[in-house]
Design a protein around this motif. Structure first.
Motif, mmCIF file in Angstrom:
data_model
loop_
_atom_site.group_PDB
_atom_site.id
_atom_site.type_symbol
_atom_site.label_atom_id
_atom_site.label_comp_id
_atom_site.label_asym_id
_atom_site.label_seq_id
_atom_site.Cartn_x
_atom_site.Cartn_y
_atom_site.Cartn_z
ATOM 1 N N GLN A 30 0.821 -1.217 0.000
ATOM 2 C CA GLN A 30 0.000 0.000 0.000
ATOM 3 C C GLN A 30 0.856 1.268 0.000
ATOM 4 O O GLN A 30 1.811 1.390 0.745
ATOM 5 N N ILE A 31 0.509 2.198 -0.876
ATOM 6 C CA ILE A 31 1.146 3.528 -0.908
ATOM 7 C C ILE A 31 0.153 4.481 -0.242
ATOM 8 O O ILE A 31 -0.974 4.660 -0.723
ATOM 9 N N ASN A 32 0.573 5.060 0.886
ATOM 10 C CA ASN A 32 -0.333 5.945 1.647
ATOM 11 C C ASN A 32 -0.190 7.387 1.185
ATOM 12 O O ASN A 32 0.889 7.968 1.268
ATOM 13 N N ILE A 33 -1.297 7.930 0.738
ATOM 14 C CA ILE A 33 -1.264 9.288 0.166
ATOM 15 C C ILE A 33 -2.094 10.244 1.018
ATOM 16 O O ILE A 33 -3.274 9.985 1.303
ATOM 17 N N ALA A 34 -1.470 11.360 1.408
ATOM 18 C CA ALA A 34 -2.218 12.427 2.093
ATOM 19 C C ALA A 34 -2.524 13.494 1.054
ATOM 20 O O ALA A 34 -1.699 13.781 0.187
ATOM 21 N N ASN A 74 -3.339 -0.333 -5.238
ATOM 22 C CA ASN A 74 -2.595 -0.296 -3.953
ATOM 23 C C ASN A 74 -2.344 1.136 -3.463
ATOM 24 O O ASN A 74 -1.799 1.321 -2.387
ATOM 25 N N TRP A 75 -2.734 2.141 -4.272
ATOM 26 C CA TRP A 75 -2.616 3.534 -3.798
ATOM 27 C C TRP A 75 -3.862 3.852 -2.974
ATOM 28 O O TRP A 75 -4.989 3.632 -3.423
ATOM 29 N N LYS A 76 -3.648 4.394 -1.777
ATOM 30 C CA LYS A 76 -4.810 4.732 -0.914
ATOM 31 C C LYS A 76 -4.682 6.170 -0.422
ATOM 32 O O LYS A 76 -3.613 6.553 0.060
ATOM 33 N N ILE A 77 -5.776 6.932 -0.551
ATOM 34 C CA ILE A 77 -5.779 8.278 0.049
ATOM 35 C C ILE A 77 -6.178 8.077 1.514
ATOM 36 O O ILE A 77 -7.336 7.798 1.819
ATOM 37 N N THR A 78 -5.196 8.173 2.394
ATOM 38 C CA THR A 78 -5.451 7.869 3.804
ATOM 39 C C THR A 78 -5.841 9.120 4.594
ATOM 40 O O THR A 78 -6.421 9.018 5.672
ATOM 41 N N ALA A 119 -1.297 12.601 13.663
ATOM 42 C CA ALA A 119 -2.204 11.459 13.689
ATOM 43 C C ALA A 119 -1.649 10.243 12.943
ATOM 44 O O ALA A 119 -2.147 9.127 13.116
ATOM 45 N N ASP A 120 -0.630 10.445 12.111
ATOM 46 C CA ASP A 120 -0.261 9.387 11.164
ATOM 47 C C ASP A 120 1.242 9.388 10.889
ATOM 48 O O ASP A 120 1.794 10.385 10.411
ATOM 49 N N LYS A 121 1.874 8.251 11.162
ATOM 50 C CA LYS A 121 3.339 8.173 10.925
ATOM 51 C C LYS A 121 3.639 7.504 9.577
ATOM 52 O O LYS A 121 4.803 7.302 9.226
ATOM 53 N N ASN A 122 2.597 7.140 8.860
ATOM 54 C CA ASN A 122 2.826 6.340 7.643
ATOM 55 C C ASN A 122 2.456 7.039 6.344
ATOM 56 O O ASN A 122 1.869 6.437 5.442
ATOM 57 N N ILE A 123 2.767 8.317 6.252
ATOM 58 C CA ILE A 123 2.432 9.019 5.005
ATOM 59 C C ILE A 123 3.607 8.852 4.028
ATOM 60 O O ILE A 123 4.737 9.227 4.343
ATOM 61 N N ASP A 124 3.328 8.270 2.875
ATOM 62 C CA ASP A 124 4.395 8.091 1.866
ATOM 63 C C ASP A 124 4.446 9.266 0.895
ATOM 64 O O ASP A 124 5.510 9.649 0.422
ATOM 65 N N VAL A 125 3.257 9.777 0.577
ATOM 66 C CA VAL A 125 3.156 10.793 -0.483
ATOM 67 C C VAL A 125 2.232 11.916 -0.010
ATOM 68 O O VAL A 125 1.221 11.655 0.639
ATOM 69 N N GLY A 137 10.380 15.672 0.588
ATOM 70 C CA GLY A 137 10.973 15.288 -0.708
ATOM 71 C C GLY A 137 11.722 13.966 -0.627
ATOM 72 O O GLY A 137 12.039 13.377 -1.665
ATOM 73 N N LYS A 138 12.009 13.503 0.593
ATOM 74 C CA LYS A 138 12.718 12.223 0.759
ATOM 75 C C LYS A 138 11.873 11.278 1.612
ATOM 76 O O LYS A 138 11.451 10.225 1.144
ATOM 77 N N ASP A 139 11.610 11.685 2.871
ATOM 78 C CA ASP A 139 10.764 10.819 3.718
ATOM 79 C C ASP A 139 9.324 10.823 3.201
ATOM 80 O O ASP A 139 8.609 9.837 3.326
ATOM 81 N N ILE A 140 8.921 11.961 2.698
ATOM 82 C CA ILE A 140 7.577 12.060 2.093
ATOM 83 C C ILE A 140 7.744 12.659 0.694
ATOM 84 O O ILE A 140 8.354 13.721 0.533
ATOM 85 N N ILE A 141 7.242 11.956 -0.304
ATOM 86 C CA ILE A 141 7.293 12.456 -1.683
ATOM 87 C C ILE A 141 6.196 13.521 -1.803
ATOM 88 O O ILE A 141 5.055 13.288 -1.385
ATOM 89 N N ILE A 142 6.555 14.673 -2.368
ATOM 90 C CA ILE A 142 5.552 15.754 -2.440
ATOM 91 C C ILE A 142 5.352 16.210 -3.889
ATOM 92 O O ILE A 142 6.320 16.545 -4.587
ATOM 93 N N VAL A 143 4.109 16.228 -4.307
ATOM 94 C CA VAL A 143 3.787 16.728 -5.645
ATOM 95 C C VAL A 143 2.610 17.702 -5.524
ATOM 96 O O VAL A 143 1.673 17.463 -4.774
#
Ligand code: AHR
Length: 323
Positions: A161-165, A192-196, A218-224, A248-254
């Motif tokens: 799962q890819i966690n997306i904020a 597998n992409w989820k907007i969490t 609230a959330d330690k698992n944000i990937d994007v 840009g590294k721990d969290i990918i930002i677009v």
């Protein structure tokens, strides 16, 4: 003979005057209802429209800043109708709620040209055309950039799962609705992409930061992080740094817009990509109003052409950016 000469001079002056009067374009009064100044993007957009009209002496532009309040926009539109302006330029803060005042403009035979943000489908019959970006496409471009980036960096095996904020724009506005829609459309091919997490940051840096702080608590698992505009992404970058993480590294930002601040963040490696949304709509707007005055038919949609920027091309493009 002398008398003949005088008559000839008088006659020539009369002809020249009537030719000049015929050639000079009629002065048009144009009302422009802008939503406010919530972002670098918006400021660039306002200046572009004001400059384009002020450079042409055959136009008088009446500018009204709604300061992010729909009731101010409705008042401004109504006053344009009462002043019998020749044309209205209008950026809708949110999509709904303008039907009655737009109907008044139509009844008064005042053409309305939407700039950037459109009104809801049921009210589009009141406006002549819309010029600006394709927000659904922008949302899809975010998805496409992310898919390519994850693939290139071996970060998506298709099952984990890819966690997306998501930081959404102003609730009810066309770009917030359509950027969300375009991205979700693209996500259909990536189960597998989820907007969490998803919340509005109102297109501002301060709200983007505050919402990102809440997400991170609230959330330690944000990937994007997908931010609907650069301004919110820039605020979120601050929040990420303050939380001890590397943007840009721990969290990918677009994000969307491609304003100068985003280019600087990309060059610094803190923002991964920005999808261009061009605010320099003034030249197109003035041309459309000129065409209208000349009796030409305007196309139903006038889209701007836009690009995608990331670490591969941001540094090279930065010196030439106008906004
Ligand atoms: O309507 C365009 C959006 O509004 C831009 O993306 C954003 O920066 C602005 O506030």
């Amino acid at each position: 003979m002398k008398r003949m000469g005088k008559i000839l001079v008088l006659f020539t002056v009369m002809i020249l005057c009537s030719v000049a009067a015929f050639a000079a374009p009629k002065t048009w009064v144009v009302g422009f209802s802008q939503i406010g100044s919530e972002s670098e993007w918006r400021t660039a957009d306002t200046i572009s429209v004001q400059n384009a009209f002020n450079e042409d002496p055959s136009f008088i532009l009446i500018y009204s800043d709604a300061q992010q309040r729909q009731e101010n926009q409705i008042k401004a539109l109504r006053s344009f109708v009462q002043r019998k302006v020749n044309c209205i330029l209008f950026t809708a803060l949110v999509e709904t709620g303008y039907g009655p005042v737009l109907a008044e403009a139509q009844k008064a035979k005042i053409p309305v040209i939407m700039i950037d943000r459109d009104v809801a489908k049921e009210d589009q019959k009141y406006r002549l055309t819309i010029m600006g970006s394709n927000f659904i496409e922008e949302g899809k471009k975010v998805g496409k950039w992310l898919a390519d980036y994850l693939k290139k960096n071996g970060k998506d095996d298709g099952t984990t799962q890819i966690n997306i904020a998501e930081l959404q724009g102003t609730t009810g506005s066309a770009p917030a609705i359509e950027r969300a829609e375009g991205f979700r459309e693209f996500m259909k091919d990536h189960p597998n992409w989820k907007i969490t997490r998803s919340q509005t940051g109102n297109f501002t840096s301060s709200e983007g930061k505050a919402v990102m702080e809440a997400f991170l608590k609230a959330d330690k698992n944000i990937d994007v992080l997908y931010a609907h505009n650069d301004q919110m992404a820039l605020g979120a970058i601050q929040a990420i740094k303050e939380a001890g993480l590397q943007p840009g590294k721990d969290i990918i930002i677009v994000s969307v817009d491609a304003v100068k601040g985003a280019f600087e963040a990309m060059v610094a490696g803190e923002l991964n990509a920005s999808i261009e949304c061009n605010p320099l709509l003034g030249p197109q707007a003035v041309q459309a109003v000129r065409d209208l005055r000349d009796g030409k038919k305007l196309p139903a949609k006038i889209y701007t052409i836009e690009g995608v920027f990331d670490e591969t091309n941001a540094a090279a493009a930065l010196p030439t950016r106008q906004y």
